[in-house]
Design an enzyme around this catalytic site. Structure first.
Site, PDB file in Angstrom:
ATOM      1  NE  ARG A 102      -5.465  11.879   2.969  1.00  0.00           N
ATOM      2  CZ  ARG A 102      -6.791  11.639   3.212  1.00  0.00           C
ATOM      3  NH1 ARG A 102      -7.442  11.091   4.007  1.00  0.00           N
ATOM      4  NH2 ARG A 102      -7.466  12.182   1.968  1.00  0.00           N
ATOM      5  CD1 TRP A 142     -10.510   6.086  -1.622  1.00  0.00           C
ATOM      6  CD2 TRP A 142     -10.566   7.764  -3.115  1.00  0.00           C
ATOM      7  NE1 TRP A 142     -10.004   5.444  -2.946  1.00  0.00           N
ATOM      8  CE2 TRP A 142     -10.150   6.608  -3.936  1.00  0.00           C
ATOM      9  CE3 TRP A 142     -10.314   8.893  -4.084  1.00  0.00           C
ATOM     10  CZ2 TRP A 142      -9.753   6.389  -5.314  1.00  0.00           C
ATOM     11  CZ3 TRP A 142     -10.245   9.040  -5.400  1.00  0.00           C
ATOM     12  CH2 TRP A 142      -9.795   7.647  -5.989  1.00  0.00           C
ATOM     13  CE  LYS A 174      -1.169   4.563  -2.659  1.00  0.00           C
ATOM     14  NZ  LYS A 174      -2.256   5.938  -2.233  1.00  0.00           N
TER      15      LYS A 174
END
Length: 339
Positions: free
Chosen positions: A263, A20, A199
């Site tokens: 992931r 990221w 989430k």
């Protein structure tokens, strides 16, 4: 490690060396003349300078190294940057910031971290306010729905940039926007950050269900219940007017719960197939934020006693990961609580 040859002339500094962080640096390179980039791995820095790509994450992304000011000294990056973007796993945040000697109080600090800081049991924004004295208007959140792998492929992606002071959100949104990145802004900094944490837990649940052999019909019910559970949890954590069906909430939940790039879903699938937590972590060689988030979110909710939100999905994932209960038995019980 070789010393930098170019002077430091950047406004944005990214902290982290993972996928990221690499994706965010790529986005910034589209709009910035130079980007500061801290990563602790000096060998990776040398590799990027010589081969023009991160050897460990998103290796298909090629960088113009003249645009990068790379350093394994976090202070060197923070000292120059006006906007600091944190993009490291929440479990390692305190350790990384422990070496920070430069103050953060005069910076804009945006978190791209989707987890709870274990040492304080706080989301990153609240942790920065409490432990680093940052005012609310100087902190922000960068959230999805967006996978680093699709940024690498330059597939059209959307980000939500949240900050209590909207001009700061717009500033960062402009820096991250390009022909393949669309950004919207929000003032719901706490809600979007809690949603980004939760989430990942629901993606773990989706993965466990997949590993156990549950099909698409169940997954749709699971996601429907997950967004309602998220709404209850976030409302208890930070009450304000928000549309839980927006991209930063429902959209991010769906992409993380369903995508082959997730992931957390991958980790959950391994658990559902019978892997132990340790063996799944060793095989993935990447951090699944949802694992750490599950414990923090579960304990935070249960600290509220009678005022806690109803969270059967989080409870089920916690029982599997931290109480060692059989996934098959736990999810059989969960199916009776969903509608």
């Amino acid at each position: 490690m070789k010393q930098p040859t170019q002077p430091a002339t950047f406004d944005y500094g990214v902290i982290g060396g993972g996928s990221w962080a690499t994706a965010i640096v790529k986005m910034l390179c589209e709009t910035q003349a130079q980007v500061g980039w801290y990563m602790r791995n000096s060998r990776a820095i040398d590799h990027i300078r010589e081969e023009e790509h991160n050897p460990n994450y998103l290796s298909s992304v090629s960088f113009n190294v003249q645009k990068l000011f790379l350093s394994d000294d976090i202070n060197e990056i923070v000292a120059q940057a006006k906007v600091v973007i944190l993009a490291i796993p929440s479990a390692f945040l305190s350790n990384e910031l422990a070496g920070l000697k430069m103050p953060l109080s005069d910076k804009l600090v945006f978190s791209a971290i989707k987890g709870i800081v274990p040492e304080s049991s706080l989301i990153v924004g609240a942790h920065l306010i409490e432990h680093y004295g940052l005012p609310m208007e100087s902190i922000g959140v960068i959230t999805g729905p967006c996978h680093a792998e699709e940024v690498a492929l330059e597939r059209l992606s959307y980000l939500t940039i949240a900050c209590a002071h909207k001009p700061n959100a717009k500033l960062v949104a402009q820096a991250l926007s390009s022909n393949y990145i669309k950004c919207s802004v929000s003032d719901d900094i706490m809600g979007t950050e809690y949603a980004a944490v939760l989430k990942n837990i629901y993606a773990l649940a989706a993965g466990i269900a997949h590993g156990l052999g549950y099909g698409d019909n169940f997954q749709s019910v699971l996601m429907s219940n997950a967004i309602r559970e998220m709404k209850r949890y976030v409302k208890k954590a930070h009450r304000m007017k928000r549309n839980i069906n927006g991209s930063a909430y429902l959209g991010d939940l769906l992409v993380t719960g369903y995508s082959v790039f997730s992931r957390n879903r991958m980790f959950g699938t391994m658990i559902g197939k019978g892997y132990t937590v340790k063996s799944a972590m060793m095989e993935m060689k990447m951090v699944a934020e949802g694992y750490y988030a599950t414990k923090s979110a579960y304990l935070l909710n249960h600290e509220k006693g009678k005022k806690q939100a109803k969270t059967p999905i989080i409870n089920a994932v916690y029982q599997v990961l931290y109480e060692g209960k059989p996934p098959k038995k736990v999810f059989a019980a969960l199916t009776e609580k969903l509608d």
